[in-house]
Design a protein around this motif. Structure first.
Motif, mmCIF file in Angstrom:
data_model
loop_
_atom_site.group_PDB
_atom_site.id
_atom_site.type_symbol
_atom_site.label_atom_id
_atom_site.label_comp_id
_atom_site.label_asym_id
_atom_site.label_seq_id
_atom_site.Cartn_x
_atom_site.Cartn_y
_atom_site.Cartn_z
ATOM 1 N N PHE A 118 0.813 -1.214 0.000
ATOM 2 C CA PHE A 118 0.000 0.000 0.000
ATOM 3 C C PHE A 118 0.850 1.270 0.000
ATOM 4 O O PHE A 118 1.946 1.307 0.557
ATOM 5 N N GLU A 119 0.309 2.281 -0.642
ATOM 6 C CA GLU A 119 0.954 3.590 -0.635
ATOM 7 C C GLU A 119 1.088 4.086 0.796
ATOM 8 O O GLU A 119 0.212 3.865 1.629
ATOM 9 N N LYS A 120 2.215 4.714 1.094
ATOM 10 C CA LYS A 120 2.573 5.242 2.418
ATOM 11 C C LYS A 120 2.962 4.137 3.406
ATOM 12 O O LYS A 120 3.181 4.423 4.587
ATOM 13 N N SER A 121 3.053 2.902 2.934
ATOM 14 C CA SER A 121 3.497 1.824 3.823
ATOM 15 C C SER A 121 4.996 1.915 4.061
ATOM 16 O O SER A 121 5.727 2.596 3.326
ATOM 17 N N PHE A 122 5.450 1.237 5.094
ATOM 18 C CA PHE A 122 6.893 1.109 5.353
ATOM 19 C C PHE A 122 7.156 -0.290 5.887
ATOM 20 O O PHE A 122 6.584 -0.695 6.899
ATOM 21 N N VAL A 171 -1.109 -10.213 -0.131
ATOM 22 C CA VAL A 171 -1.344 -8.805 0.176
ATOM 23 C C VAL A 171 -0.654 -8.549 1.507
ATOM 24 O O VAL A 171 -0.898 -9.246 2.497
ATOM 25 N N MET A 172 0.230 -7.564 1.524
ATOM 26 C CA MET A 172 1.043 -7.262 2.705
ATOM 27 C C MET A 172 0.659 -5.881 3.217
ATOM 28 O O MET A 172 0.683 -4.898 2.464
ATOM 29 N N LEU A 173 0.300 -5.791 4.497
ATOM 30 C CA LEU A 173 -0.173 -4.505 5.011
ATOM 31 C C LEU A 173 0.176 -4.306 6.473
ATOM 32 O O LEU A 173 0.477 -5.247 7.203
ATOM 33 N N TYR A 183 -1.894 6.160 9.875
ATOM 34 C CA TYR A 183 -3.196 5.917 9.265
ATOM 35 C C TYR A 183 -3.706 4.549 9.697
ATOM 36 O O TYR A 183 -3.026 3.539 9.512
ATOM 37 N N VAL A 184 -4.907 4.510 10.251
ATOM 38 C CA VAL A 184 -5.498 3.277 10.767
ATOM 39 C C VAL A 184 -6.401 2.672 9.697
ATOM 40 O O VAL A 184 -7.228 3.359 9.104
ATOM 41 N N GLY A 185 -6.245 1.378 9.446
ATOM 42 C CA GLY A 185 -7.124 0.698 8.507
ATOM 43 C C GLY A 185 -8.547 0.626 9.045
ATOM 44 O O GLY A 185 -8.750 0.383 10.235
ATOM 45 N N SER A 186 -9.520 0.836 8.180
ATOM 46 C CA SER A 186 -10.909 0.706 8.623
ATOM 47 C C SER A 186 -11.252 -0.777 8.752
ATOM 48 O O SER A 186 -10.721 -1.621 8.025
ATOM 49 N N GLU A 187 -12.135 -1.086 9.679
ATOM 50 C CA GLU A 187 -12.500 -2.492 9.898
ATOM 51 C C GLU A 187 -13.104 -3.108 8.644
ATOM 52 O O GLU A 187 -12.781 -4.245 8.286
ATOM 53 N N LEU A 204 -2.502 -13.489 3.311
ATOM 54 C CA LEU A 204 -2.610 -12.205 4.004
ATOM 55 C C LEU A 204 -1.419 -12.104 4.952
ATOM 56 O O LEU A 204 -1.293 -12.884 5.895
ATOM 57 N N VAL A 205 -0.533 -11.145 4.669
ATOM 58 C CA VAL A 205 0.671 -10.921 5.466
ATOM 59 C C VAL A 205 0.511 -9.600 6.205
ATOM 60 O O VAL A 205 0.313 -8.558 5.577
ATOM 61 N N ILE A 206 0.582 -9.634 7.523
ATOM 62 C CA ILE A 206 0.412 -8.424 8.321
ATOM 63 C C ILE A 206 1.728 -8.072 9.012
ATOM 64 O O ILE A 206 2.294 -8.870 9.756
ATOM 65 N N ASP A 207 2.206 -6.876 8.720
ATOM 66 C CA ASP A 207 3.429 -6.336 9.306
ATOM 67 C C ASP A 207 3.070 -5.694 10.643
ATOM 68 O O ASP A 207 2.458 -4.628 10.686
ATOM 69 N N GLU A 208 3.468 -6.368 11.735
ATOM 70 C CA GLU A 208 3.194 -5.870 13.089
ATOM 71 C C GLU A 208 4.492 -5.433 13.771
ATOM 72 O O GLU A 208 4.610 -5.486 14.998
ATOM 73 N N ILE A 209 5.459 -4.983 12.967
ATOM 74 C CA ILE A 209 6.750 -4.609 13.535
ATOM 75 C C ILE A 209 6.593 -3.526 14.596
ATOM 76 O O ILE A 209 7.159 -3.603 15.684
#
Length: 383
Positions: A118-122, A171-173, A183-187, A204-209
């Protein structure tokens, strides 16, 4: 002359001591720390219980390599897997390394190479993680990125759906885009992403660093939205300041990460593992997490009551003790004044003030710091 590469825009502060929620510099000035080492020191600086287990491990062994069985790793993996409601863990040294491994695993498990981010991701500064990051400024000057990444606007399901297909590995987010502006993802959006991944057989890959290990009031931020990811990455707060990261995955992925498929000489280092085990023991306690949520309610209440409507604040957002205050002007001047007044905070992009206080910060310390922050912001009205 410094012999360090000038890769960091450093503050003009040299710490000589840090303990609890405070840092003292070489001039003797004391700062209340709303950075937690960029979301690392969730138990504050030098938490006594973590320090004790590190010292114990120092007197046993420091490194033997991952060719040996190590009980500490098994304990840490079990704690992480159970907290994330998943199954298997690989230990790395950092968040970027964890994300690199997640990219490898997603590609190998699906036999596909394209990944949507996603745009603005790191996601980090190593080549794969940098390629996954949706910010051009991170990539400037480094030549062609790793192929196969597609970037879409965050919280925009239609844009995601347009790019989705049978060739997508994952999808990685980030549930909350930390470096990109809090920015918080909407439910609704996050649940739609999960559903779309299942429809197309993508992971579904979630980056919780930055969001994981209690930062948002749950072990992991995705749990606020009842998501069921295939892979989760963790680091930062996991080791209370010692370098450690982790890939957490579902059991079916084990066959794709067998002997020789992935590795790390220092990953799961015994000293870092000892710190991680004690850190998780304290943070994954339900009473501890309940207090984090109570402190979060206090902080957002203070911000709402103390920030003047005439101030330069555009929006306050976040979750748990991960807070962003978006300004109508650049944030750096504010950060400078806050340091002069004894408060350390962070930027998230050009105009967002990011607050990541230690999860142990008490009510009085939170009130003191937030009052200084709000008073300083209120002074920065339009001319």
């Amino acid at each position: 002359m410094s012999h360090l590469f000038p890769t960091y825009a450093r503050m003009n502060i040299e710490p000589v001591h840090a303990e609890g929620c405070y840092i003292t510099d070489k001039t003797g000035k004391r700062y209340i720390d709303f950075t937690s080492g960029i979301g690392v020191c969730n138990l504050g600086h030098q938490p006594p219980s973590v320090k004790s287990v590190i010292e114990k491990q120092l007197n046993q062994f420091w490194h033997v390599s991952n060719l040996f069985e190590q009980e500490g790793q098994e304990v840490a993996a079990k704690s992480l897997a159970e907290a994330a409601e998943m199954d298997s863990v690989f230990f790395s040294n950092s968040g970027a390394e964890a994300n690199e491994g997640a990219i490898k695993l997603a590609r190998k498990a699906t036999g596909r190479s394209k990944i949507i981010t996603f745009e603005k991701s790191f996601h980090g500064r190593t080549f794969g993680a940098m390629s996954a990051t949706g910010q051009d400024k991170i990539k400037q000057g480094f030549g062609p990125m790793l192929e196969g990444f597609v970037y879409v606007p965050f919280n925009d399901f239609e844009a995601l759906e347009t790019e989705m297909g049978q060739d997508i590995a994952a999808v990685m987010l980030e549930v909350i885009q930390g470096e990109g502006g809090l920015y918080v993802g909407s439910e609704l959006f996050l649940k739609q992403v999960e559903s779309l991944c299942k429809q197309y057989g993508a992971l579904l890959v979630i980056d919780e660093i930055q969001t994981g290990i209690g930062r948002t009031g749950k072990p992991f931020a995705f749990q606020h939205f009842n998501l069921n990811p295939d892979i989760v990455t963790s680091a930062k707060g996991l080791g209370s300041g010692l370098p450690i990261g982790a890939i957490i995955g579902k059991e079916y992925l084990n066959e794709y990460f067998g002997p020789g498929s992935h590795g790390s000489t220092f990953g799961g280092n015994p000293i870092a593992i000892s710190a991680a085990n004690q850190t998780m023991k304290e943070i994954f306690n339900q009473e501890f997490l309940l207090k984090v949520n109570e402190k979060s309610e206090l902080v957002f209440s203070l911000l709402q009551s103390q920030l003047n409507r005439e101030s330069i604040v555009k929006e306050v957002r976040g979750l748990g003790l991960m807070i962003g205050i978006e300004l109508a002007s650049p944030v750096q001047p504010l950060l400078t004044v806050l340091r002069e007044r004894g408060v350390l905070a962070l930027p998230a992009g050009d105009t967002v003030l990011r607050l990541l206080p230690p999860l142990i910060m008490n009510k009085e310390e939170l009130e003191e710091g937030i009052t200084i922050i709000c008073n300083t912001i209120n002074e920065m009205v339009y001319a």
